[in-house]
Motif scaffolding. Structure first.
Motif, PDB file in Angstrom:
ATOM      1  N   GLY A 154      25.373 172.830 141.403  1.00 16.71           N
ATOM      2  CA  GLY A 154      25.425 174.260 141.140  1.00 16.71           C
ATOM      3  C   GLY A 154      24.300 175.029 141.813  1.00 16.71           C
ATOM      4  O   GLY A 154      24.282 176.256 141.799  1.00 16.71           O
ATOM      5  N   GLY A 155      23.365 174.300 142.429  1.00 18.26           N
ATOM      6  CA  GLY A 155      22.229 174.936 143.089  1.00 18.26           C
ATOM      7  C   GLY A 155      22.562 175.380 144.506  1.00 18.26           C
ATOM      8  O   GLY A 155      23.689 175.226 144.985  1.00 18.26           O
ATOM      9  N   ARG A 156      21.538 175.914 145.172  1.00 18.55           N
ATOM     10  CA  ARG A 156      21.722 176.432 146.534  1.00 18.55           C
ATOM     11  C   ARG A 156      20.603 175.941 147.445  1.00 18.55           C
ATOM     12  O   ARG A 156      19.450 175.842 147.023  1.00 18.55           O
ATOM     13  CB  ARG A 156      21.686 177.956 146.533  1.00 18.55           C
ATOM     14  CG  ARG A 156      22.860 178.617 145.853  1.00 18.55           C
ATOM     15  CD  ARG A 156      22.784 180.143 145.892  1.00 18.55           C
ATOM     16  NE  ARG A 156      21.464 180.731 145.663  1.00 18.55           N
ATOM     17  CZ  ARG A 156      20.903 180.895 144.487  1.00 18.55           C
ATOM     18  NH1 ARG A 156      21.530 180.517 143.401  1.00 18.55           N
ATOM     19  NH2 ARG A 156      19.705 181.442 144.375  1.00 18.55           N
ATOM     20  N   VAL A 157      20.983 175.698 148.710  1.00 22.60           N
ATOM     21  CA  VAL A 157      20.022 175.413 149.774  1.00 22.60           C
ATOM     22  C   VAL A 157      20.392 176.334 150.923  1.00 22.60           C
ATOM     23  O   VAL A 157      21.571 176.453 151.268  1.00 22.60           O
ATOM     24  CB  VAL A 157      20.095 173.932 150.233  1.00 22.60           C
ATOM     25  CG1 VAL A 157      19.202 173.704 151.444  1.00 22.60           C
ATOM     26  CG2 VAL A 157      19.731 172.990 149.097  1.00 22.60           C
ATOM     27  N   SER A 158      19.381 177.004 151.494  1.00 27.17           N
ATOM     28  CA  SER A 158      19.672 177.916 152.607  1.00 27.17           C
ATOM     29  C   SER A 158      18.645 177.744 153.719  1.00 27.17           C
ATOM     30  O   SER A 158      17.493 177.398 153.468  1.00 27.17           O
ATOM     31  CB  SER A 158      19.677 179.370 152.125  1.00 27.17           C
ATOM     32  OG  SER A 158      18.396 179.746 151.694  1.00 27.17           O
ATOM     33  N   ARG A 171      13.078 179.349 157.648  1.00 27.75           N
ATOM     34  CA  ARG A 171      12.807 179.053 156.240  1.00 27.75           C
ATOM     35  C   ARG A 171      13.933 178.191 155.677  1.00 27.75           C
ATOM     36  O   ARG A 171      15.111 178.504 155.860  1.00 27.75           O
ATOM     37  CB  ARG A 171      12.723 180.358 155.467  1.00 27.75           C
ATOM     38  CG  ARG A 171      12.426 180.200 154.000  1.00 27.75           C
ATOM     39  CD  ARG A 171      12.360 181.537 153.342  1.00 27.75           C
ATOM     40  NE  ARG A 171      11.298 182.337 153.943  1.00 27.75           N
ATOM     41  CZ  ARG A 171      10.388 182.992 153.257  1.00 27.75           C
ATOM     42  NH1 ARG A 171      10.425 182.998 151.951  1.00 27.75           N
ATOM     43  NH2 ARG A 171       9.462 183.683 153.867  1.00 27.75           N
ATOM     44  N   VAL A 172      13.559 177.124 155.002  1.00 28.74           N
ATOM     45  CA  VAL A 172      14.510 176.318 154.229  1.00 28.74           C
ATOM     46  C   VAL A 172      14.125 176.541 152.772  1.00 28.74           C
ATOM     47  O   VAL A 172      13.001 176.233 152.380  1.00 28.74           O
ATOM     48  CB  VAL A 172      14.444 174.823 154.601  1.00 28.74           C
ATOM     49  CG1 VAL A 172      15.367 174.004 153.717  1.00 28.74           C
ATOM     50  CG2 VAL A 172      14.797 174.629 156.075  1.00 28.74           C
ATOM     51  N   ALA A 173      15.048 177.112 152.013  1.00 31.97           N
ATOM     52  CA  ALA A 173      14.787 177.428 150.603  1.00 31.97           C
ATOM     53  C   ALA A 173      15.816 176.740 149.734  1.00 31.97           C
ATOM     54  O   ALA A 173      16.954 176.517 150.164  1.00 31.97           O
ATOM     55  CB  ALA A 173      14.822 178.935 150.388  1.00 31.97           C
ATOM     56  N   ASP A 174      15.436 176.397 148.527  1.00 35.42           N
ATOM     57  CA  ASP A 174      16.379 175.777 147.601  1.00 35.42           C
ATOM     58  C   ASP A 174      16.071 176.177 146.168  1.00 35.42           C
ATOM     59  O   ASP A 174      15.031 176.753 145.901  1.00 35.42           O
ATOM     60  CB  ASP A 174      16.353 174.241 147.754  1.00 35.42           C
ATOM     61  CG  ASP A 174      15.022 173.637 147.385  1.00 35.42           C
ATOM     62  OD1 ASP A 174      14.668 173.660 146.181  1.00 35.42           O
ATOM     63  OD2 ASP A 174      14.320 173.138 148.273  1.00 35.42           O
TER      64      ASP A 174
END
Length: 179
Positions: A154-158, A171-174
């Protein structure tokens, strides 16, 4: 002269702290998969797992952990080459947008399987970027792999890329637990 000496001493002390932190992080990152592999091998070796499909699942998990360890050891080797001045970079104009797209594509199946949303965005006009595409791709793969590893269902990685003060920020964000 004393200011230069004090500055140099502070830099040396900071480098020593950073090296100690790196060793602690690497030790932790090595210990986690080793513990998992050890538990799996003990369970299989003791005959605790009798169903063939469960045995296969355990073996696949052990294989993933071994691959993770292999990548980590390879990263350490690259870091030691960098530290010793033996890593040569091939800096050429490359398409950062393609590199980010390739990274997203290579992790899309894993993200979907884990129930994690994986997205990316690149500001218009970014390309070309002077970089070593192979090494930057390696960095992106490591960051996204770790982000997916620690992001719950259910999380996100961008991944995003934009210009900031005449430079390119990637940027790698999670939404994972964080470091």
């Amino acid at each position: 002269l004393s200011e230069a000496f004090n500055s140099m001493a502070e830099q040396l002390q900071q480098a020593t702290r950073q090296r100690a932190d790196l060793i602690a992080w690497v030790s932790h990152d090595l210990q986690t998969p080793l513990t998992s592999i050890q538990a799996i091998l003990e369970a299989l070796g003791d005959g605790l797992i009798e169903e063939p499909e469960t045995q296969q699942r355990y073996l696949r998990t052990a294989q993933r952990e071994v691959q993770f360890l292999s990548r980590l050891i390879d990263d350490l080797f690259q870091l030691s080459k960098l530290d010793a001045g033996g890593l040569t970079l091939e800096i050429l104009p490359n398409a950062l947008s393609d590199l980010i797209s390739d990274t997203l594509e290579s992790f899309s199946h894993l993200a979907k399987k884990q129930g994690v949303t994986l997205t990316g965005s690149v500001e218009e006009g970014i390309d070309p970027v002077n970089m070593d595409a192979r090494q930057i791709g390696r960095v992106l793969n490591n960051l996204v792999s770790n982000a997916l590893r620690y992001t719950s269902k259910g999380g996100r990685v961008s991944i995003s890329a934009r210009r900031v003060s005449g430079k390119i920020e990637v940027r790698v964000a999670d939404t994972g637990e964080g470091i």
